[in-house]
Motif scaffolding. Structure first.
Motif, PDB file in Angstrom:
ATOM      1  N   VAL A   1       0.836  -1.204   0.000  1.00 58.21           N
ATOM      2  CA  VAL A   1       0.000   0.000   0.000  1.00 58.21           C
ATOM      3  C   VAL A   1       0.874   1.259   0.000  1.00 58.21           C
ATOM      4  O   VAL A   1       0.652   2.210  -0.762  1.00 58.21           O
ATOM      5  CB  VAL A   1      -0.944  -0.010   1.217  1.00 58.21           C
ATOM      6  CG1 VAL A   1      -1.695   1.313   1.330  1.00 58.21           C
ATOM      7  CG2 VAL A   1      -1.910  -1.172   1.119  1.00 58.21           C
ATOM      8  N   ILE A   2       1.901   1.237   0.841  1.00 59.59           N
ATOM      9  CA  ILE A   2       2.797   2.402   0.925  1.00 59.59           C
ATOM     10  C   ILE A   2       3.515   2.603  -0.400  1.00 59.59           C
ATOM     11  O   ILE A   2       3.603   3.718  -0.934  1.00 59.59           O
ATOM     12  CB  ILE A   2       3.815   2.214   2.072  1.00 59.59           C
ATOM     13  CG1 ILE A   2       3.095   2.223   3.423  1.00 59.59           C
ATOM     14  CG2 ILE A   2       4.883   3.295   2.026  1.00 59.59           C
ATOM     15  CD1 ILE A   2       3.977   1.853   4.597  1.00 59.59           C
ATOM     16  N   THR A   3       4.028   1.522  -0.949  1.00 62.89           N
ATOM     17  CA  THR A   3       4.783   1.626  -2.204  1.00 62.89           C
ATOM     18  C   THR A   3       3.897   2.174  -3.309  1.00 62.89           C
ATOM     19  O   THR A   3       4.304   3.059  -4.088  1.00 62.89           O
ATOM     20  CB  THR A   3       5.332   0.242  -2.602  1.00 62.89           C
ATOM     21  OG1 THR A   3       6.091  -0.272  -1.511  1.00 62.89           O
ATOM     22  CG2 THR A   3       6.220   0.336  -3.825  1.00 62.89           C
ATOM     23  N   ARG A   4       2.674   1.665  -3.353  1.00 60.60           N
ATOM     24  CA  ARG A   4       1.739   2.172  -4.378  1.00 60.60           C
ATOM     25  C   ARG A   4       1.430   3.639  -4.160  1.00 60.60           C
ATOM     26  O   ARG A   4       1.328   4.436  -5.096  1.00 60.60           O
ATOM     27  CB  ARG A   4       0.446   1.348  -4.350  1.00 60.60           C
ATOM     28  CG  ARG A   4       0.378   0.316  -5.486  1.00 60.60           C
ATOM     29  CD  ARG A   4      -1.038  -0.139  -5.748  1.00 60.60           C
ATOM     30  NE  ARG A   4      -1.777  -0.463  -4.554  1.00 60.60           N
ATOM     31  CZ  ARG A   4      -1.722  -1.647  -3.949  1.00 60.60           C
ATOM     32  NH1 ARG A   4      -0.960  -2.599  -4.424  1.00 60.60           N
ATOM     33  NH2 ARG A   4      -2.429  -1.884  -2.859  1.00 60.60           N
ATOM     34  N   GLY A   5       1.276   4.017  -2.881  1.00 64.06           N
ATOM     35  CA  GLY A   5       0.979   5.403  -2.556  1.00 64.06           C
ATOM     36  C   GLY A   5       2.097   6.337  -2.962  1.00 64.06           C
ATOM     37  O   GLY A   5       1.859   7.414  -3.525  1.00 64.06           O
ATOM     38  N   VAL A   6       3.324   5.918  -2.701  1.00 62.77           N
ATOM     39  CA  VAL A   6       4.475   6.738  -3.079  1.00 62.77           C
ATOM     40  C   VAL A   6       4.512   6.916  -4.584  1.00 62.77           C
ATOM     41  O   VAL A   6       4.742   8.021  -5.102  1.00 62.77           O
ATOM     42  CB  VAL A   6       5.778   6.100  -2.563  1.00 62.77           C
ATOM     43  CG1 VAL A   6       7.001   6.788  -3.159  1.00 62.77           C
ATOM     44  CG2 VAL A   6       5.835   6.167  -1.039  1.00 62.77           C
ATOM     45  N   ALA A   7       4.247   5.829  -5.281  1.00 60.17           N
ATOM     46  CA  ALA A   7       4.255   5.907  -6.739  1.00 60.17           C
ATOM     47  C   ALA A   7       3.156   6.823  -7.241  1.00 60.17           C
ATOM     48  O   ALA A   7       3.347   7.624  -8.178  1.00 60.17           O
ATOM     49  CB  ALA A   7       4.098   4.502  -7.332  1.00 60.17           C
TER      50      ALA A   7
END
Lengths: 234, 200
Positions: free
Chosen positions: A30-36
């Motif tokens: 979720v975090i990685t997707r959010g950063v992207a």
């Protein structure tokens, strides 16, 4: 504050939400997707990337490490030709397992090891494995001449026997990926068996007595093989 | 899924690439010694043409050469050779002729030369193939055993007929030798291959 970074929102949701949907999403993803997403939004808005992206990604990495399946496990089982086996299992990635450990077949001890591929995980997961082992030289002469059915005259050949094997198996793993599973495998083995010694047998050849002496026979071949086991992850 | 298919294809390709049957067993015996005791060798002055090496030659008794035909029933000694789906290679290492203990003659010093042949067609001696030979060295001490070195390059497997190996031993004798009895031991190395998948 013109906008709250999506990564922060996503992380907060992932870490605090009790909802089923959120629980199914690993926090690090979720975090990685959010950063992207934040980076993409910033680019669209011709703005610099939001601050804290690097920290968020580091946090995502830590979470990813935390949610990795256990790397070490224990596999105990038995089958043919390896006998009874206990193996330490190491999982460098979730699809690959390396195992090694001692084996025992009533006559003696040996060692074995191999690799198992698990292409995908379900309640019942398919496996493909390759293994090899060696039984060290042992005295099996006690097997001759009793109810085991081994002729007494081969006793001199059983004083020092050993065998090696290589096996290829396909199988299934029934259970969870991270805790407990039962494994059932079947396939083909190549076995080499060496007996050292000389045996002399008296034979009757059409009424004529004769003697035959064998020295150091070496038997090798392929045969079906099976094994079952129980796998525990720590 | 693609990875699993690839691995399965690789495994199948590996198996298909082997020239052996999928299910097979091989037995290798580096030393197999088969002894037939009490073989009667005729006297050097035998009057029976059956005992002469070349009964139709110009001088069948000069030099004195006697022959003995032995039917080595290897299938009876090693029963697996008679099993179906079995192929084998057999190489002769040596043949030993050992004088039995109670003999009129006390040693084999009179034996000058020994030739062991496989005779695929007993009716045609020209078909004989020499597989072992021995020439006694000059000045060799008297011995009760003659060991004839075999030609290990010749595979005797094709010459076995229903498990039997027809063998002819020719002995050239340098001096008058009475009839004697000897144990004949043949040493082989054996390689047996069983396609046991064919038995299923």
């Amino acid at each position: 504050m013109r906008w709250v970074p999506a990564a922060v929102v996503s992380a907060a949701v992932a870490l605090t939400a009790n909802g089923a949907a959120a629980a199914e999403q690993p926090a690090d993803e979720v975090i990685t997707r959010g950063v992207a997403q934040d980076a993409a939004d910033a680019k669209d808005a011709a703005m610099p990337p939001p601050p804290g992206a690097a920290e968020d990604l580091a946090r995502a990495g830590e979470l990813r490490k935390e949610r990795r399946p256990p790397a070490w496990g224990l596999l105990v089982g038995g089958g043919f030709p390896e006998g009874l086996a206990a193996s330490v299992v190491f999982r460098p990635v979730s699809e690959v397992r390396l195992f090694a450990g001692p084996i025992w077949n009533y006559v003696g001890w040996g060692v074995q090891g191999g690799v198992t591929l698990v292409p995908w995980h379900m309640g019942i997961s398919p496996t493909l494995s390759l293994s090899a082992g060696r039984y060290f030289s042992a005295d099996a002469s006690f097997l001759a001449g009793n109810s085991s059915g081994v002729p007494d005259e081969v006793k001199p050949l059983l004083g020092s026997v050993s065998y090696d094997f290589v096996a290829g198996h396909v199988g299934v793993e029934i259970g969870t990926r991270d805790a407990f599973a039962i494994t059932v495998d079947a396939g083909l083995s190549y076995v080499t068996f060496v007996a050292r010694g000389t045996t002399t047998t008296a034979v009757d050849v059409n009424g004529t007595p004769a003697t035959v002496q064998f020295t150091d026979p070496h038997l090798r071949g392929t045969m079906p093989s099976v094994k079952v086991g129980i796998q525990l992850w720590f | 899924m693609r990875r699993a298919s690839l691995l399965a294809a690789l495994a199948l390709a590996t198996l298909a690439g082997c020239d052996r049957p999928l299910l097979f067993a091989e037995l290798e015996v580096p030393s197999l010694r088969a002894t037939m005791p009490g073989q009667l060798f005729p006297a050097s002055d035998t009057s029976d043409p059956q005992d002469w090496c070349d009964p139709y030659g110009p001088n069948p008794g000069d030099p004195p050469c006697i022959q003995l035909t032995i039917d080595y029933d290897l299938g009876g000694m090693v029963p697996i050779l008679n099993e179906p789906n079995v192929t084998y290679n057999l190489w002769l290492q040596e043949v030993g002729i050992t004088l039995a203990t109670t003999q009129a003659t006390t040693d084999l010093s009179g034996v000058q030369q020994v030739t062991i042949s496989v005779v695929p067609d007993p009716a045609d001696l020209a078909s004989a193939i020499v597989v072992a030979s021995y020439v006694q060295p000059q000045g060799a001490p008297p011995a009760q055993t003659v060991t004839v070195g075999g030609n290990s390059n010749i595979d005797l497997g094709p010459y076995l007929q229903a498990g039997r190996l027809p063998v002819r031993a020719e002995l050239v004798l340098r001096s008058g030798t009475p009839e004697f009895t000897a144990d004949v031991t043949a040493g082989f190395s054996l390689f047996v291959k069983l396609d046991w998948g064919g038995l299923l």
